[in-house]
Each structure stands twice: as C-alpha cells, then as structure tokens.
Write a protein that holds these residues in place. Structure first.
Motif, mmCIF file in Angstrom:
data_model
loop_
_atom_site.group_PDB
_atom_site.id
_atom_site.type_symbol
_atom_site.label_atom_id
_atom_site.label_comp_id
_atom_site.label_asym_id
_atom_site.label_seq_id
_atom_site.Cartn_x
_atom_site.Cartn_y
_atom_site.Cartn_z
ATOM 1 N N UNK A 8 15.504 41.846 59.374
ATOM 2 C CA UNK A 8 16.915 41.532 59.122
ATOM 3 C C UNK A 8 17.065 40.174 58.447
ATOM 4 N N UNK A 9 16.436 39.157 58.999
ATOM 5 C CA UNK A 9 16.636 37.794 58.478
ATOM 6 C C UNK A 9 16.043 37.612 57.079
ATOM 7 N N UNK A 10 14.939 38.290 56.772
ATOM 8 C CA UNK A 10 14.334 38.189 55.442
ATOM 9 C C UNK A 10 14.960 39.163 54.451
ATOM 10 N N UNK A 11 15.958 39.919 54.902
ATOM 11 C CA UNK A 11 16.679 40.899 54.085
ATOM 12 C C UNK A 11 15.755 41.928 53.433
ATOM 13 N N UNK A 12 14.747 42.350 54.176
ATOM 14 C CA UNK A 12 13.843 43.390 53.696
ATOM 15 C C UNK A 12 14.547 44.741 53.615
ATOM 16 N N UNK A 13 15.655 44.888 54.348
ATOM 17 C CA UNK A 13 16.380 46.145 54.362
ATOM 18 C C UNK A 13 16.981 46.472 52.998
ATOM 19 N N UNK A 14 17.129 45.468 52.136
ATOM 20 C CA UNK A 14 17.694 45.710 50.810
ATOM 21 C C UNK A 14 16.767 46.528 49.911
ATOM 22 N N UNK A 15 15.470 46.513 50.203
ATOM 23 C CA UNK A 15 14.508 47.231 49.366
ATOM 24 C C UNK A 15 14.372 48.702 49.753
ATOM 25 N N UNK A 16 15.025 49.139 50.813
ATOM 26 C CA UNK A 16 14.937 50.528 51.267
ATOM 27 C C UNK A 16 16.037 51.348 50.597
ATOM 28 N N UNK A 17 15.652 52.541 50.115
ATOM 29 C CA UNK A 17 16.629 53.421 49.464
ATOM 30 C C UNK A 17 17.587 53.996 50.503
ATOM 31 N N UNK A 18 18.858 54.122 50.153
ATOM 32 C CA UNK A 18 19.813 54.710 51.108
ATOM 33 C C UNK A 18 19.534 56.190 51.329
ATOM 34 N N UNK A 19 20.021 56.693 52.428
ATOM 35 C CA UNK A 19 19.849 58.100 52.767
ATOM 36 C C UNK A 19 20.657 58.944 51.784
ATOM 37 N N UNK A 20 20.082 60.064 51.374
ATOM 38 C CA UNK A 20 20.771 60.981 50.468
ATOM 39 C C UNK A 20 22.073 61.454 51.108
ATOM 40 N N UNK A 21 23.060 61.750 50.282
ATOM 41 C CA UNK A 21 24.351 62.193 50.812
ATOM 42 C C UNK A 21 24.222 63.505 51.588
ATOM 43 N N UNK A 22 23.189 64.305 51.276
ATOM 44 C CA UNK A 22 22.964 65.555 52.003
ATOM 45 C C UNK A 22 22.609 65.300 53.461
ATOM 46 N N UNK A 23 21.963 64.176 53.725
ATOM 47 C CA UNK A 23 21.498 63.890 55.077
ATOM 48 C C UNK A 23 22.326 62.823 55.772
ATOM 49 N N UNK A 24 23.427 62.433 55.175
ATOM 50 C CA UNK A 24 24.324 61.468 55.804
ATOM 51 C C UNK A 24 24.985 62.081 57.030
ATOM 52 N N UNK A 25 25.397 61.271 57.975
ATOM 53 C CA UNK A 25 25.982 61.790 59.217
ATOM 54 C C UNK A 25 27.246 62.626 59.018
ATOM 55 N N UNK A 26 28.002 62.373 57.967
ATOM 56 C CA UNK A 26 29.249 63.116 57.765
ATOM 57 C C UNK A 26 29.107 64.241 56.733
ATOM 58 N N UNK A 27 27.892 64.537 56.303
ATOM 59 C CA UNK A 27 27.704 65.588 55.302
ATOM 60 C C UNK A 27 27.900 66.969 55.926
ATOM 61 N N UNK A 28 28.105 67.957 55.077
ATOM 62 C CA UNK A 28 28.277 69.337 55.536
ATOM 63 C C UNK A 28 27.038 69.819 56.276
ATOM 64 N N UNK A 29 25.868 69.475 55.764
ATOM 65 C CA UNK A 29 24.612 69.906 56.379
ATOM 66 C C UNK A 29 24.478 69.374 57.800
ATOM 67 N N UNK A 30 24.727 68.087 57.982
ATOM 68 C CA UNK A 30 24.594 67.490 59.314
ATOM 69 C C UNK A 30 25.717 67.938 60.249
ATOM 70 N N UNK A 31 26.900 68.170 59.715
ATOM 71 C CA UNK A 31 27.991 68.687 60.546
ATOM 72 C C UNK A 31 27.669 70.103 61.025
ATOM 73 N N UNK A 32 27.074 70.899 60.148
ATOM 74 C CA UNK A 32 26.670 72.251 60.530
ATOM 75 C C UNK A 32 25.571 72.212 61.589
ATOM 76 N N UNK A 33 24.627 71.307 61.419
ATOM 77 C CA UNK A 33 23.549 71.171 62.395
ATOM 78 C C UNK A 33 24.112 70.748 63.752
#
Length: 86
Positions: A8-33
């Motif tokens: 967190x302090x070294x801001x290493x989290x900025x180098x990680x790619x965000x989760x695809x919209x298909x696998x986001x918590x509010x996506x249709x796929x995850x809502x169906x699951x």
C-alpha cells in the motif's frame, strides 16, 4: 502484514490490472452466480425443514425436489413453446 503495508505505502497496487467488467461484483455473471448460491442455500434449508421438522425421509425429500424440477421444466418448456410459436 509488513508486505501488505509495503504494498500500500509503496503504491505497488497501481501496477496491477483492474478486474474485467465480466468478473466485477455487480456484473451480470457474478449476480447470476450469487443467485445460484442463494438458490442452493434455500434448497438446503428446505431439505432440512422437510426432513427434520416434517419428518419426511431423505428419499421423500429428494422425490419432492425431483418432481418440482420436472414440473418446473414442463412449465418452462410450455412457456418457451408458446412464446416461440409464430
């Protein structure tokens, strides 16, 4: 713990790619699951109620769910046939 704080302090989290919209918590796929998991928990609760509270044997509970599945399949098949008719 130290590795997480450095992450967190070294801001290493900025180098990680965000989760695809298909696998986001509010996506249709995850809502169906989520709905499937809720359904499975409801079925488990209903099975417990049938066997423990009503005293139906386990095979009787399975028969109830089997018949409900067949009935629901017939209803959905009828609806799809009516909606698909020209």
């Amino acid at each position: 713990k130290a590795a997480f704080i450095n992450f967190i302090s070294d801001e290493e989290w900025k180098s990680i790619e965000p989760v695809s919209s298909w696998f986001g918590p509010s996506s249709f796929l995850m809502s169906s699951m989520s709905a499937l998991f809720k359904l499975s928990m409801w079925i488990r609760h209903a099975h417990g109620y049938l066997t423990e509270n009503l005293g139906i044997p386990v095979w009787g509970s399975y028969a109830v769910f089997g018949l409900a599945t067949l009935f629901l399949g017939m209803v959905l098949g009828l609806v799809s046939a009516v909606l698909g008719a020209d």
